[in-house]
Write an enzyme that holds these catalytic residues in place. Sequence first.
Site, PDB file in Angstrom:
ATOM      1  N   CYS A  79      -7.803  -1.094   3.003  1.00  0.00           N
ATOM      2  CA  CYS A  79      -8.641  -0.516   1.935  1.00  0.00           C
ATOM      3  C   CYS A  79     -10.119  -0.804   2.216  1.00  0.00           C
ATOM      4  CB  CYS A  79      -8.222  -1.109   0.591  1.00  0.00           C
ATOM      5  SG  CYS A  79      -9.323  -0.740  -0.772  1.00  0.00           S
ATOM      6  N   CYS A  82     -12.169  -2.242  -0.670  1.00  0.00           N
ATOM      7  CA  CYS A  82     -11.808  -3.642  -0.895  1.00  0.00           C
ATOM      8  C   CYS A  82     -12.660  -4.579  -0.048  1.00  0.00           C
ATOM      9  CB  CYS A  82     -10.331  -3.876  -0.564  1.00  0.00           C
ATOM     10  SG  CYS A  82      -9.159  -2.979  -1.601  1.00  0.00           S
TER      11      CYS A  82
END
Length: 322
Positions: A79, A82
């Site tokens: 991600c 993230c």
Amino acid sequence: MQPRNMSMSGVVDLAAVKAAGEAKAKAEQARAEAARHGGAPAVAPSALVIDVDEAGFERDVLQRSAEVPVVIDFWAEWCEPCKQLGPLLERLAVEYNGRFLLAKVDVDANQMLMQQFGIQGIPAVFAVVAGQALPLFQGAAPEAQIRQTLDQLIQVGEERFGLTGIAVDSSAEGVADEAPVPAGPYDALLEAAMSALDAGDLAGAVQAYKNVLADDPAHPEAKLGLAQAELLARVQDLDPQLVRKEAADRPADVAAQIAAADLDLVGGHVEDAFSRLVDAVRRTAGEDRDAARLRLLELFEVIGPDDPRVTTARQALARVLF
């Protein structure tokens, strides 16, 4: 993905993810043991950021949320957002210096937790306060918004549940300390407070403890002493029989229930005092509810945050508030 749910609303019941009582009982026993030895030790700044999995969720998140708000960062290695949000949250956890704990959950390795929280996309950030979950936001978010959300979270934890965070020892990792606060004459003031208590001068004891807290608001002995002295001052002129009769005859009278709870605590009936005020919070609204809630938090100070009876009552308070 745009951030959403930047608020303290929308509490999620975590009963489904709570483990059985054995782990909880062990934690309460450990807290009681720590209290007998002067309370939990200060942690290093690195301990403010922890990796959490399904096996340790009960211990590391639910149980810790009874002493400090726990922010959960749901993330994954693949991600990209993230990778931007995670380091920011880690930096803020250290900067906030124990006012919240950051728990990082790798969703690839913890699919069950992802499902139980209803995560639809990552990064997703939740908080857990006194065993209850608050959805904070999903997706990347500007630092200013994140700070505002964290400030709201900390305020909720402190005002509703009396969570003041955990002590941090910056020197444990060689982090430069802030300029030291000049030490006040605490020993003399604390001795004066005890002498006033021995002489029955409750007003003098209250003022002596307040003098310490004016210089050091987090001083544990002064906080405990002030809560105890104020409790004794409230009950010294009460007629116990009359107070208990009024509480029994008028269950909806919050003032009567508060006075009875004070007497319960002074008499050593701790669980009864806490239960009485939790029930008052559940039955009331507005100013009456706030009065019962605030008195309950004051009584938590009298007993001490590490006492397992306080932990149980905090969780009961969370259930009726949310």
